[in-house]
Design a protein around this motif. Structure first.
Motif, short mmCIF file in Angstrom:
data_model
loop_
_atom_site.label_atom_id
_atom_site.label_comp_id
_atom_site.label_asym_id
_atom_site.label_seq_id
_atom_site.Cartn_x
_atom_site.Cartn_y
_atom_site.Cartn_z
N SER A 1 -43.43 -38.50 8.80
CA SER A 1 -42.74 -37.27 8.41
C SER A 1 -43.68 -36.07 8.32
N HIS A 2 -44.93 -36.32 7.90
CA HIS A 2 -45.87 -35.21 7.76
C HIS A 2 -46.20 -34.55 9.09
N THR A 3 -46.01 -35.25 10.20
CA THR A 3 -46.27 -34.65 11.52
C THR A 3 -45.16 -33.67 11.89
N ARG A 4 -44.08 -33.64 11.13
CA ARG A 4 -42.98 -32.69 11.35
C ARG A 4 -42.91 -31.68 10.20
N ASP A 5 -44.05 -31.50 9.50
CA ASP A 5 -44.15 -30.58 8.37
C ASP A 5 -43.25 -30.99 7.21
N HIS A 6 -42.98 -32.29 7.09
CA HIS A 6 -42.20 -32.82 5.97
C HIS A 6 -43.13 -33.71 5.13
N ARG A 7 -44.18 -33.10 4.64
CA ARG A 7 -45.26 -33.84 3.99
C ARG A 7 -44.78 -34.69 2.82
N TYR A 8 -43.87 -34.15 2.01
CA TYR A 8 -43.50 -34.86 0.78
C TYR A 8 -42.13 -35.52 0.86
N ALA A 9 -41.61 -35.68 2.06
CA ALA A 9 -40.31 -36.36 2.21
C ALA A 9 -40.34 -37.79 1.65
N PRO A 10 -41.37 -38.60 1.92
CA PRO A 10 -41.38 -39.96 1.36
C PRO A 10 -41.42 -39.97 -0.17
N GLU A 11 -42.21 -39.06 -0.75
CA GLU A 11 -42.32 -39.03 -2.21
C GLU A 11 -40.98 -38.62 -2.84
N PHE A 12 -40.33 -37.61 -2.26
CA PHE A 12 -39.04 -37.17 -2.79
C PHE A 12 -37.99 -38.26 -2.58
N THR A 13 -38.06 -38.92 -1.44
CA THR A 13 -37.11 -39.99 -1.16
C THR A 13 -37.27 -41.14 -2.15
N GLU A 14 -38.51 -41.46 -2.52
CA GLU A 14 -38.70 -42.53 -3.51
C GLU A 14 -38.06 -42.16 -4.84
N ALA A 15 -38.12 -40.88 -5.20
CA ALA A 15 -37.45 -40.44 -6.43
C ALA A 15 -35.95 -40.63 -6.32
N VAL A 16 -35.39 -40.27 -5.16
CA VAL A 16 -33.94 -40.43 -4.94
C VAL A 16 -33.56 -41.90 -4.97
N LEU A 17 -34.37 -42.75 -4.33
CA LEU A 17 -34.08 -44.19 -4.30
C LEU A 17 -34.15 -44.79 -5.71
N ALA A 18 -35.11 -44.35 -6.52
CA ALA A 18 -35.21 -44.84 -7.90
C ALA A 18 -33.95 -44.48 -8.67
N TRP A 19 -33.44 -43.29 -8.46
CA TRP A 19 -32.21 -42.82 -9.11
C TRP A 19 -31.02 -43.67 -8.66
N LEU A 20 -30.93 -43.93 -7.36
CA LEU A 20 -29.83 -44.72 -6.82
C LEU A 20 -29.89 -46.17 -7.33
N GLU A 21 -31.08 -46.74 -7.30
CA GLU A 21 -31.22 -48.14 -7.72
C GLU A 21 -30.98 -48.30 -9.22
N ARG A 22 -31.37 -47.29 -10.02
CA ARG A 22 -31.12 -47.36 -11.46
C ARG A 22 -29.62 -47.42 -11.74
N HIS A 23 -28.81 -46.79 -10.89
CA HIS A 23 -27.36 -46.77 -11.08
C HIS A 23 -26.66 -47.88 -10.29
N GLY A 24 -27.42 -48.80 -9.74
CA GLY A 24 -26.83 -49.96 -9.10
C GLY A 24 -26.11 -49.69 -7.79
N ARG A 25 -26.47 -48.62 -7.11
CA ARG A 25 -25.83 -48.32 -5.83
C ARG A 25 -26.33 -49.28 -4.75
N THR A 26 -25.52 -49.45 -3.71
CA THR A 26 -25.93 -50.28 -2.57
C THR A 26 -26.91 -49.49 -1.72
N VAL A 27 -28.16 -49.95 -1.68
CA VAL A 27 -29.22 -49.24 -0.95
C VAL A 27 -29.75 -50.16 0.15
N ILE A 28 -29.76 -49.66 1.36
CA ILE A 28 -30.32 -50.38 2.49
C ILE A 28 -31.72 -49.83 2.75
#
Length: 314
Positions: free
Chosen positions: A57-84
């Motif tokens: 992602s950083h090669t497309r100027d999206h340097r912190y996309a993985p870090e932000f995504t991990e925050a979103v995934l933590a939020w989703l998993e805390r609420h028991g959502r189906t995450v692939i």
């Protein structure tokens, strides 16, 4: 209404999945996570959440996309959502060290590798490796970043100390055993729902850029032979009747690491030993190879996501 949410940071790599979801009449929404905000006290919508964030992602100027995504995934998993492809899959996606440790834990061979931070340490690591030929690569990479082949320590020193040195985004350079294959190809093993879909033979004679997505593909070139235009051999070829014995081991590895969708790249040496060297949880598919074989990864993926959506709606 429940729907399929696709977490991503690259529109080009998402188009084919969108087409298949629409073909199947499945409701979906795209979450582009290169930036954004997240209220941790809020509740996520109902649905199936599919993570397609890439290590590159950083090669497309999206340097912190993985870090932000991990925050979103933590939020989703805390609420028991189906995450692939949840947090564990993301952490393996952005770190080859994590990949190799998990592969080894599952009994899967990987090339001998030393991780190093600092230019002097990179050279020392190559000396410790004690091999005539070796490669460098980035720990958090994608798109073949930092992959260089060396046949001497002096050549490595010239690279590390020169202007052409590529600094890894996380600072970690890997020095790795060079696996010499009797023929210039690797095999990428595709999995959907944790189950083997197909193996694709990838021609490596032109280098280490092995991304199968159409957006990555080199334009077809034609050369005259006896006055005729001939198309060169396809870079990607789906193998027929291919199911090596180690596939069961790969599937167990995916299950143990909560990875549902992945491509595992492997290479065979001159003695027949097979080494896995990359786990891609943001896997893409080559349309020309799939059309030739009449099997379609994105269609199978869309069906898989749809099956989870049906369970939620029921």
């Amino acid at each position: 209404m429940s729907r399929i949410y696709v977490l991503h940071e690259n529109n080009e790599w998402t188009d084919y999945l969108k087409d298949r979801l629409e073909e199947l009449g499945l409701p979906y929404e795209l979450w582009h996570l290169d930036e954004g905000k997240l209220d941790l006290t809020s509740t996520p919508p109902e649905g199936v959440f599919y993570n397609r964030i890439s290590a590159s992602s950083h090669t497309r100027d999206h340097r912190y996309a993985p870090e932000f995504t991990e925050a979103v995934l933590a939020w989703l998993e805390r609420h028991g959502r189906t995450v692939i492809n949840g947090i564990r899959a993301l952490r393996l996606e952005v770190s080859k060290v994590n990949q190799y440790m998990a592969l080894n834990q599952a009994g899967i061979d990987t090339p001998k590798t030393i991780a190093a931070v600092g230019k002097n340490r990179i050279v020392e690591a190559a000396e410790d490796l004690e091999m005539d030929s070796f490669i460098t690569k980035h720990n958090r990479a994608g798109k073949g970043q930092g992959v260089q082949l060396f046949h001497s320590i002096e050549a490595l020193k010239g690279y590390v100390e020169g202007d052409g040195f590529e600094e890894p985004v996380d600072g970690i350079t890997l020095i790795q055993q060079y696996i010499k294959s009797p023929e210039p190809y690797i095999i990428r093993h595709e999995f959907v729902g944790g189950k083997f879909l197909y193996g694709v033979k990838v021609d490596t004679s032109e280098g280490f850029e092995l991304c199968p997505a159409d957006a990555c593909s080199i334009e077809d070139m034609y050369c005259p032979t006896n006055g005729e235009q001939q198309k060169p051999k396809a870079k990607f070829e789906i193998l027929q009747d291919y199911h090596p014995p180690f596939i069961d081991q790969y599937e167990r590895f995916l299950e143990e690491n909560d990875i549902q969708v992945a491509g595992i790249e492997a290479i065979q040496d001159e003695d027949g030993n097979v080494y896995a060297y990359d786990v891609n949880t943001n896997t893409n598919y080559n349309s020309d190879a799939e059309t030739e074989a009449d099997i379609y990864g994105m269609l199978e993926l869309a069906k898989y996501l749809g099956s989870h959506l049906e369970k939620i709606q029921a």
